[in-house]
Design a protein around this motif. Structure first.
Motif, short mmCIF file in Angstrom:
data_model
loop_
_atom_site.label_atom_id
_atom_site.label_comp_id
_atom_site.label_asym_id
_atom_site.label_seq_id
_atom_site.Cartn_x
_atom_site.Cartn_y
_atom_site.Cartn_z
N HIS A 1 0.86 -1.20 0.00
CA HIS A 1 0.00 0.00 0.00
C HIS A 1 0.90 1.25 0.00
CE1 HIS A 1 -2.88 2.99 1.34
NE2 HIS A 1 -3.86 2.12 1.19
N ILE B 1 -4.85 2.37 8.56
CA ILE B 1 -5.62 2.08 7.33
C ILE B 1 -6.74 1.08 7.66
CG2 ILE B 1 -5.49 0.99 5.06
CD1 ILE B 1 -2.65 2.23 4.83
N THR B 2 -6.41 0.07 8.45
CA THR B 2 -7.42 -0.93 8.83
C THR B 2 -8.57 -0.25 9.56
OG1 THR B 2 -5.63 -2.51 9.09
CG2 THR B 2 -7.76 -3.16 10.00
N ASP C 1 -9.44 2.93 9.49
CA ASP C 1 -10.17 3.95 8.73
C ASP C 1 -10.83 3.42 7.47
OD1 ASP C 1 -9.24 5.59 10.69
OD2 ASP C 1 -7.59 6.44 9.50
N GLN C 2 -10.42 2.20 7.04
CA GLN C 2 -10.99 1.68 5.77
C GLN C 2 -11.56 0.27 5.98
OE1 GLN C 2 -8.25 2.13 2.42
NE2 GLN C 2 -7.36 3.92 3.37
N GLU D 1 -13.74 -1.15 4.63
CA GLU D 1 -14.12 -1.82 3.37
C GLU D 1 -13.07 -2.85 2.94
OE1 GLU D 1 -13.75 1.43 3.85
OE2 GLU D 1 -12.45 2.32 2.32
N LEU D 2 -11.81 -2.68 3.40
CA LEU D 2 -10.78 -3.67 3.08
C LEU D 2 -11.09 -5.00 3.76
CD1 LEU D 2 -7.47 -1.59 3.38
CD2 LEU D 2 -8.51 -2.50 1.30
#
Ligand code: PMP
Length: 416
Positions: free
Chosen positions: A60, A290-291, A293-294, A296-297
């Motif tokens: 990423h 990232i996990t 805040d996202q 959707e992943l």
């Protein structure tokens, strides 16, 4: 008994050589390059279905940028233990944000997940305690049990009746720990925490859940099995690793603040080993954010795995009862499984073969695992290979019975 030289067993060890002679040896394969969901091995690109990089964060752009910046800001290593010169402000930030993410009072990070498990259990439990352990607990927990010197009571895998019988037999013993994996790494099965938590409460035992394969793949926004069952507040110790969804290496223990402070001053696995490098630390912090805040992943890796599971089952494969990013494919005897694995590898899939004692002798499996970054086209290509090879090797389709004698003969020839 006659005295034996300590190297005698090494000279006698031949199973790996036999597997190499038959061309089915599957381990220690060097990757030449990787973009996460595709890797190059032996000069050929392969679809990666054997990684724990569940969210695909190793490549990423924000994670890479954070790792590079940490190299520039702090250099290549901490060159010392957390206790002395090896703690950066980033460690403290990571511990605070991690505790907040998983929902524990505090968190402590270690140089590997293996060390967080062996170090925390090995330090917290003593010879006076009893550890109740699922038979399929990860090796790092088992090493911790041995280190602690506690009495080890194993219970049948995911069998709460057996656990209860064993707790009942030790009801009055003061120091008790129940230790389980949240998601079992080879089969993807969940520990039934909805039933284990009430037992821990009833019998006054502390409970540890290893969330190595659960963080990023299950629970609210990937917060793990404890979150999935809504029992986080009733679990005393939550361990995990950064070598899977968090795209790097290292491990953690989520615990009460008092336990953290005790471990910081007593665990040899923390005090007498070097802290992980600054770029690792920055990678993990970026991956955690990232996990968080996202989500959707997390939804995407779950969707990829669920779709593969249903397609493989529709082809006739047995994928056990997993509900996670790990989808096991049960093949049969060792030789058939190794051959199946060799053939899918030749056709362009990298997956993980699982042998006894991790699985029963005639139910060897190939462990496949999925990533948020895989595209439907990658998965369709993999399914085509699974269909062709499965029929050829007699795992699915009309050859199933006819091939049995072939595998029995190969077993006799290989004799491994
Ligand atoms: N627990 C489980 C269930 C694991 O599968 C692993 C790694 N395979 C570990 C702990 C150890 O993690 P690490 O790779 O960070 O040492």
């Amino acid at each position: 008994m006659a005295q034996r030289d300590i190297f005698e067993k090494c000279v006698a060890f031949k199973r790996h050589k036999v597997a190499k002679e038959f061309g089915v040896y599957p381990y220690f394969r060097p990757l030449v390059s990787s973009e996460g969901h595709r890797v190059v091995i032996d000069g050929k690109p392969r679809i990666m279905l054997g990684s724990n990089n569940y969210l695909g964060l190793t490549h990423h752009p924000e994670v890479l940028a954070a790792a590079k910046k940490a190299l520039d800001d702090f250099g290549t290593g901490c060159t010392g233990s957390r206790m002395l010169n090896g703690t950066l402000l980033l460690h403290e930030t990571l511990e605070e944000e991690l505790a907040d993410f998983i929902g524990t009072e505090a968190a402590l990070v270690w140089s590997t997940g293996f060390m967080s498990n062996s170090g925390s259990v090995g330090t917290l439990c003593t010879r006076k305690d009893i550890i109740f352990a699922d038979r399929e607990d990860h090796a790092s927990l088992i090493d911790g049990f041995i280190l602690s010197g506690a009495r080890l009571v194993r219970f049948r895998h995911n069998n709460v009746e057996d656990l209860e019988r064993k707790l009942e037999a030790n009801r009055d013993h003061p120091g008790k720990l129940i230790a389980v994996d949240g998601v079992y790494s080879m089969t993807g099965e969940l520990a039934p925490l909805d039933q284990i938590v009430p037992l821990a409460q009833e019998y006054n035992a502390r409970l540890l859940v290893d969330e190595a394969h659960a963080i990023g793949t299950i629970g609210e926004g990937g917060r793990g099995t404890c979150s999935h069952f809504g029992v986080t507040k009733n679990v005393d110790l939550i361990s995990g690793t950064f070598s899977k969804s968090f795209a790097s290496m290292g491990g953690f223990l989520g615990c009460p603040q008092a336990v953290k402070e005790y471990l910081m001053h007593h665990s040899r696995q923390l005090m007498y080993t070097a802290s992980f490098t600054p770029s690792v630390l920055a990678t993990v912090l970026a991956a955690l954010r990232i996990t968080r805040d996202q989500p959707e992943l997390v939804a995407q890796v779950r969707e990829n795995a669920a779709w593969m599971r249903s397609e493989l089952e529709a082809m006739g494969y047995n994928c056990l009862s997993s509900n996670t990013a790990v989808v096991p494919i049960v093949i049969g005897p060792v030789e058939q499984m190794l051959w199946f694995n060799k053939r899918i590898f030749e056709e362009g899939i990298f997956a993980n073969p699982v042998l006894p004692p991790a699985v029963p002798t005639n139910a060897c499996l190939v462990r496949t695992s999925y990533m948020a970054t895989q595209k439907r086209a990658d998965l369709v290509e993999a399914l085509d290979i699974f269909r062709r090879v499965g029929e050829e090797v007699g795992v699915i389709g009309p050859n199933k019975d006819a091939m049995k004698t072939h595998w029995e003969e190969l077993a006799q020839q290989m004799a491994i």
